[in-house]
Write an enzyme that holds these catalytic residues in place. Sequence first.
Site, short mmCIF file in Angstrom:
data_model
loop_
_atom_site.label_atom_id
_atom_site.label_comp_id
_atom_site.label_asym_id
_atom_site.label_seq_id
_atom_site.Cartn_x
_atom_site.Cartn_y
_atom_site.Cartn_z
N HIS A 91 0.80 -1.18 -0.13
CA HIS A 91 0.24 0.10 -0.15
C HIS A 91 0.94 1.38 0.08
O HIS A 91 1.80 0.98 0.60
CB HIS A 91 -0.97 0.08 1.28
CG HIS A 91 -2.01 0.89 1.11
ND1 HIS A 91 -1.60 2.16 1.65
CD2 HIS A 91 -3.16 1.11 0.51
CE1 HIS A 91 -2.84 3.17 1.43
NE2 HIS A 91 -3.86 2.31 0.82
N GLU B 33 -3.28 3.42 -7.19
CA GLU B 33 -3.73 4.53 -6.52
C GLU B 33 -2.69 5.69 -6.45
O GLU B 33 -1.59 5.45 -5.92
CB GLU B 33 -3.74 4.33 -4.80
CG GLU B 33 -4.85 3.17 -4.76
CD GLU B 33 -5.13 3.07 -3.18
OE1 GLU B 33 -6.26 3.16 -2.80
OE2 GLU B 33 -4.12 2.91 -2.42
O1 G3P Z 1 -6.60 2.13 0.37
C1 G3P Z 1 -7.25 2.84 -0.16
C2 G3P Z 1 -6.70 4.40 0.01
O2 G3P Z 1 -5.31 4.40 0.07
C3 G3P Z 1 -7.61 5.41 -0.72
O3 G3P Z 1 -7.90 6.26 0.11
O4 G3P Z 1 -9.45 7.57 1.46
O5 G3P Z 1 -8.71 8.24 -0.87
O6 G3P Z 1 -10.38 6.38 -0.15
P1 G3P Z 1 -9.18 7.16 0.24
#
Ligand code: G3P
Length: 218
Positions: free
Chosen positions: A88, A136
Amino acid sequence: MFIINCKNYQEISGDNIVKLAKITGKISKKYKVKIALAPPNHLLAKITNLSVPVLAQHVDNTNMGSTTGFMIPELLKASKIAGSLINHSEHRIPSTDIKQLVLRLRKLKMVSVVCVKNIVEAQKYAKLNPNYIAIEPSELIGSGKAVSKERPELVTKAVVAVKNANNSTKLLCGAGIVAGEDVEKAIQLGAKGILVASGIIKAKNWEKIIVEFTKAMI
Ligand code: G3P
Protein backbone atom coordinates in the site's frame (compact mmCIF):
# COMPACT_ATOMS: atom_id res chain seq x y z
CA MET A 1 -15.30 -6.47 -5.94
CA PHE A 2 -14.75 -3.53 -3.71
CA ILE A 3 -12.39 -3.29 -0.80
CA ILE A 4 -12.86 -1.01 2.15
CA ASN A 5 -9.51 -0.18 3.68
CA CYS A 6 -10.20 0.95 7.24
CA LYS A 7 -6.62 2.25 7.68
CA ASN A 8 -6.15 3.32 11.32
CA TYR A 9 -9.13 5.62 11.44
CA GLN A 10 -10.63 6.18 14.84
CA GLU A 11 -14.12 5.63 13.43
CA ILE A 12 -13.57 1.85 13.30
CA SER A 13 -11.92 1.48 16.71
CA GLY A 14 -13.10 -1.14 19.20
CA ASP A 15 -16.50 -2.65 18.46
CA ASN A 16 -17.24 -0.19 15.66
CA ILE A 17 -15.47 -2.55 13.29
CA VAL A 18 -18.06 -5.22 14.10
CA LYS A 19 -20.85 -2.79 13.27
CA LEU A 20 -19.18 -1.98 9.93
CA ALA A 21 -18.64 -5.65 9.12
CA LYS A 22 -22.28 -6.49 9.84
CA ILE A 23 -23.55 -3.66 7.63
CA THR A 24 -21.12 -4.64 4.87
CA GLY A 25 -22.09 -8.32 5.02
CA LYS A 26 -25.79 -7.49 4.83
CA ILE A 27 -25.37 -5.20 1.79
CA SER A 28 -23.00 -7.58 0.04
CA LYS A 29 -25.52 -10.40 0.39
CA LYS A 30 -28.50 -8.31 -0.69
CA TYR A 31 -26.86 -6.93 -3.86
CA LYS A 32 -24.62 -9.93 -4.56
CA VAL A 33 -21.52 -7.74 -4.77
CA LYS A 34 -18.31 -8.93 -3.17
CA ILE A 35 -17.15 -6.42 -0.56
CA ALA A 36 -14.04 -7.07 1.51
CA LEU A 37 -12.89 -5.26 4.63
CA ALA A 38 -9.28 -4.51 5.55
CA PRO A 39 -9.23 -3.57 9.24
CA PRO A 40 -6.12 -2.69 11.25
CA ASN A 41 -4.09 -5.72 12.35
CA HIS A 42 -5.38 -5.92 15.91
CA LEU A 43 -9.01 -6.10 14.69
CA LEU A 44 -8.58 -8.75 12.00
CA ALA A 45 -9.72 -11.77 13.99
CA LYS A 46 -12.66 -9.87 15.46
CA ILE A 47 -14.64 -9.97 12.19
CA THR A 48 -13.67 -13.24 10.51
CA ASN A 49 -16.99 -14.88 11.33
CA LEU A 50 -19.24 -12.16 9.96
CA SER A 51 -19.55 -13.28 6.32
CA VAL A 52 -17.34 -10.61 4.79
CA PRO A 53 -13.94 -11.50 3.38
CA VAL A 54 -11.28 -10.00 5.62
CA LEU A 55 -7.99 -8.76 4.19
CA ALA A 56 -4.91 -7.65 6.08
CA GLN A 57 -3.69 -4.16 5.28
CA HIS A 58 -0.12 -5.41 5.18
CA VAL A 59 1.77 -8.68 5.35
CA ASP A 60 5.46 -9.37 5.85
CA ASN A 61 7.71 -11.69 3.88
CA THR A 62 9.03 -13.13 7.11
CA ASN A 63 9.07 -16.61 8.60
CA MET A 64 6.94 -18.02 11.36
CA GLY A 65 8.64 -18.27 14.73
CA SER A 66 10.98 -15.71 16.26
CA THR A 67 9.69 -12.73 14.30
CA THR A 68 8.12 -10.41 16.85
CA GLY A 69 5.63 -7.92 15.47
CA PHE A 70 5.60 -9.20 11.89
CA MET A 71 2.49 -10.26 9.97
CA ILE A 72 2.95 -13.82 8.78
CA PRO A 73 0.87 -15.09 5.83
CA GLU A 74 0.54 -18.67 7.15
CA LEU A 75 -0.71 -17.43 10.52
CA LEU A 76 -3.19 -15.09 8.87
CA LYS A 77 -4.50 -18.02 6.86
CA ALA A 78 -4.89 -20.08 10.04
CA SER A 79 -7.04 -17.26 11.47
CA LYS A 80 -9.35 -17.25 8.41
CA ILE A 81 -7.99 -14.06 6.88
CA ALA A 82 -8.72 -14.20 3.15
CA GLY A 83 -5.69 -12.31 1.89
CA SER A 84 -3.79 -9.07 2.08
CA LEU A 85 -3.01 -5.74 0.53
CA ILE A 86 0.64 -5.68 -0.47
CA ASN A 87 2.71 -2.51 -0.90
CA HIS A 88 0.00 0.00 0.00
CA SER A 89 1.28 3.48 -0.72
CA GLU A 90 1.35 4.17 3.02
CA HIS A 91 3.32 0.96 3.66
CA ARG A 92 5.63 0.38 0.70
CA ILE A 93 7.93 -2.63 0.61
CA PRO A 94 10.86 -3.74 -1.61
CA SER A 95 10.01 -5.31 -4.94
CA THR A 96 11.65 -8.64 -4.04
CA ASP A 97 9.26 -8.92 -1.11
CA ILE A 98 6.28 -8.07 -3.31
CA LYS A 99 7.26 -10.83 -5.69
CA GLN A 100 7.72 -13.43 -2.97
CA LEU A 101 4.57 -12.44 -1.13
CA VAL A 102 2.41 -12.80 -4.24
CA LEU A 103 3.79 -16.32 -4.70
CA ARG A 104 3.44 -17.15 -1.05
CA LEU A 105 -0.18 -15.98 -0.86
CA ARG A 106 -1.05 -17.86 -4.04
CA LYS A 107 0.42 -21.04 -2.62
CA LEU A 108 -1.75 -20.53 0.46
CA LYS A 109 -4.80 -19.84 -1.75
CA MET A 110 -5.03 -16.35 -0.30
CA VAL A 111 -6.01 -13.19 -2.17
CA SER A 112 -3.22 -10.80 -3.12
CA VAL A 113 -3.88 -7.13 -3.88
CA VAL A 114 -0.73 -5.37 -5.02
CA CYS A 115 -1.02 -1.60 -4.74
CA VAL A 116 0.83 0.51 -7.30
CA LYS A 117 1.16 4.24 -7.82
CA ASN A 118 1.85 4.42 -11.56
CA ILE A 119 1.70 2.54 -14.87
CA VAL A 120 5.29 1.33 -14.76
CA GLU A 121 4.57 -0.42 -11.47
CA ALA A 122 1.24 -1.72 -12.78
CA GLN A 123 3.03 -3.33 -15.75
CA LYS A 124 5.79 -4.72 -13.58
CA TYR A 125 3.62 -6.27 -10.88
CA ALA A 126 0.77 -7.46 -13.12
CA LYS A 127 3.29 -9.93 -14.52
CA LEU A 128 3.38 -11.63 -11.12
CA ASN A 129 -0.28 -12.56 -11.61
CA PRO A 130 -1.63 -11.29 -8.28
CA ASN A 131 -5.41 -11.51 -7.93
CA TYR A 132 -5.64 -7.73 -8.12
CA ILE A 133 -3.56 -4.72 -8.97
CA ALA A 134 -4.88 -1.59 -7.28
CA ILE A 135 -3.74 1.66 -8.83
CA GLU A 136 -3.78 4.62 -6.47
CA PRO A 137 -2.03 7.92 -7.20
CA SER A 138 -0.73 9.01 -3.79
CA GLU A 139 -1.56 12.67 -4.29
CA LEU A 140 -5.29 11.90 -4.52
CA ILE A 141 -5.48 9.59 -1.51
CA GLY A 142 -7.84 11.06 1.10
CA SER A 143 -8.39 14.13 -1.12
CA GLY A 144 -12.07 13.60 -1.95
CA LYS A 145 -11.07 14.05 -5.61
CA ALA A 146 -11.65 10.74 -7.34
CA VAL A 147 -8.94 9.13 -9.43
CA SER A 148 -11.62 8.12 -11.93
CA LYS A 149 -12.51 11.75 -12.56
CA GLU A 150 -9.18 13.51 -11.98
CA ARG A 151 -6.90 10.99 -13.72
CA PRO A 152 -9.12 8.87 -16.01
CA GLU A 153 -6.18 8.25 -18.37
CA LEU A 154 -4.29 6.60 -15.51
CA VAL A 155 -7.10 4.12 -14.99
CA THR A 156 -7.45 3.30 -18.70
CA LYS A 157 -3.70 2.87 -19.09
CA ALA A 158 -3.62 0.62 -16.04
CA VAL A 159 -6.46 -1.45 -17.53
CA VAL A 160 -4.29 -1.99 -20.62
CA ALA A 161 -1.20 -2.75 -18.52
CA VAL A 162 -3.06 -5.45 -16.62
CA LYS A 163 -4.64 -6.83 -19.78
CA ASN A 164 -1.24 -7.05 -21.48
CA ALA A 165 0.06 -9.26 -18.69
CA ASN A 166 -2.32 -11.81 -20.17
CA ASN A 167 -3.18 -13.58 -16.96
CA SER A 168 -6.06 -13.52 -14.49
CA THR A 169 -5.12 -10.32 -12.64
CA LYS A 170 -7.91 -7.78 -12.35
CA LEU A 171 -7.60 -4.04 -11.95
CA LEU A 172 -8.97 -2.05 -9.03
CA CYS A 173 -8.54 1.69 -8.70
CA GLY A 174 -8.61 3.92 -5.69
CA ALA A 175 -7.91 7.34 -4.19
CA GLY A 176 -10.39 10.09 -3.49
CA ILE A 177 -13.47 8.00 -4.27
CA VAL A 178 -16.34 9.46 -2.28
CA ALA A 179 -19.54 8.96 -4.28
CA GLY A 180 -21.43 6.44 -6.37
CA GLU A 181 -20.71 8.42 -9.52
CA ASP A 182 -16.94 8.08 -8.90
CA VAL A 183 -17.41 4.31 -8.69
CA GLU A 184 -19.54 4.24 -11.82
CA LYS A 185 -16.89 6.18 -13.71
CA ALA A 186 -14.17 3.77 -12.52
CA ILE A 187 -16.15 0.81 -13.83
CA GLN A 188 -16.84 2.59 -17.13
CA LEU A 189 -13.11 3.13 -17.54
CA GLY A 190 -12.58 -0.62 -17.25
CA ALA A 191 -11.70 -1.15 -13.58
CA LYS A 192 -13.18 -4.31 -12.07
CA GLY A 193 -13.65 -2.70 -8.69
CA ILE A 194 -12.35 -0.12 -6.27
CA LEU A 195 -10.20 0.26 -3.18
CA VAL A 196 -11.66 2.92 -0.89
CA ALA A 197 -11.00 4.26 2.60
CA SER A 198 -12.05 7.71 3.84
CA GLY A 199 -15.07 8.01 1.50
CA ILE A 200 -16.72 5.23 3.48
CA ILE A 201 -15.07 5.14 6.88
CA LYS A 202 -15.50 8.87 7.45
CA ALA A 203 -19.06 9.00 6.09
CA LYS A 204 -21.78 9.79 8.65
CA ASN A 205 -24.03 6.94 7.50
CA TRP A 206 -22.08 3.79 6.57
CA GLU A 207 -25.10 1.88 5.34
CA LYS A 208 -26.20 4.68 2.98
CA ILE A 209 -22.78 5.20 1.42
CA ILE A 210 -21.99 1.49 1.05
CA VAL A 211 -25.35 0.96 -0.67
CA GLU A 212 -24.59 3.92 -2.95
CA PHE A 213 -21.19 2.46 -3.90
CA THR A 214 -22.60 -1.02 -4.29
CA LYS A 215 -25.41 0.04 -6.63
CA ALA A 216 -22.86 1.90 -8.74
CA MET A 217 -20.94 -1.34 -9.23
CA ILE A 218 -23.86 -3.29 -10.64
O1 G3P B 1 -6.41 2.07 0.30
C1 G3P B 1 -7.32 3.03 -0.10
C2 G3P B 1 -6.76 4.37 -0.07
O2 G3P B 1 -5.42 4.55 -0.06
C3 G3P B 1 -7.56 5.41 -0.74
O3 G3P B 1 -7.89 6.24 0.29
O4 G3P B 1 -9.28 7.75 1.52
O5 G3P B 1 -8.70 8.24 -0.84
O6 G3P B 1 -10.29 6.39 -0.31
P1 G3P B 1 -9.12 7.21 0.14
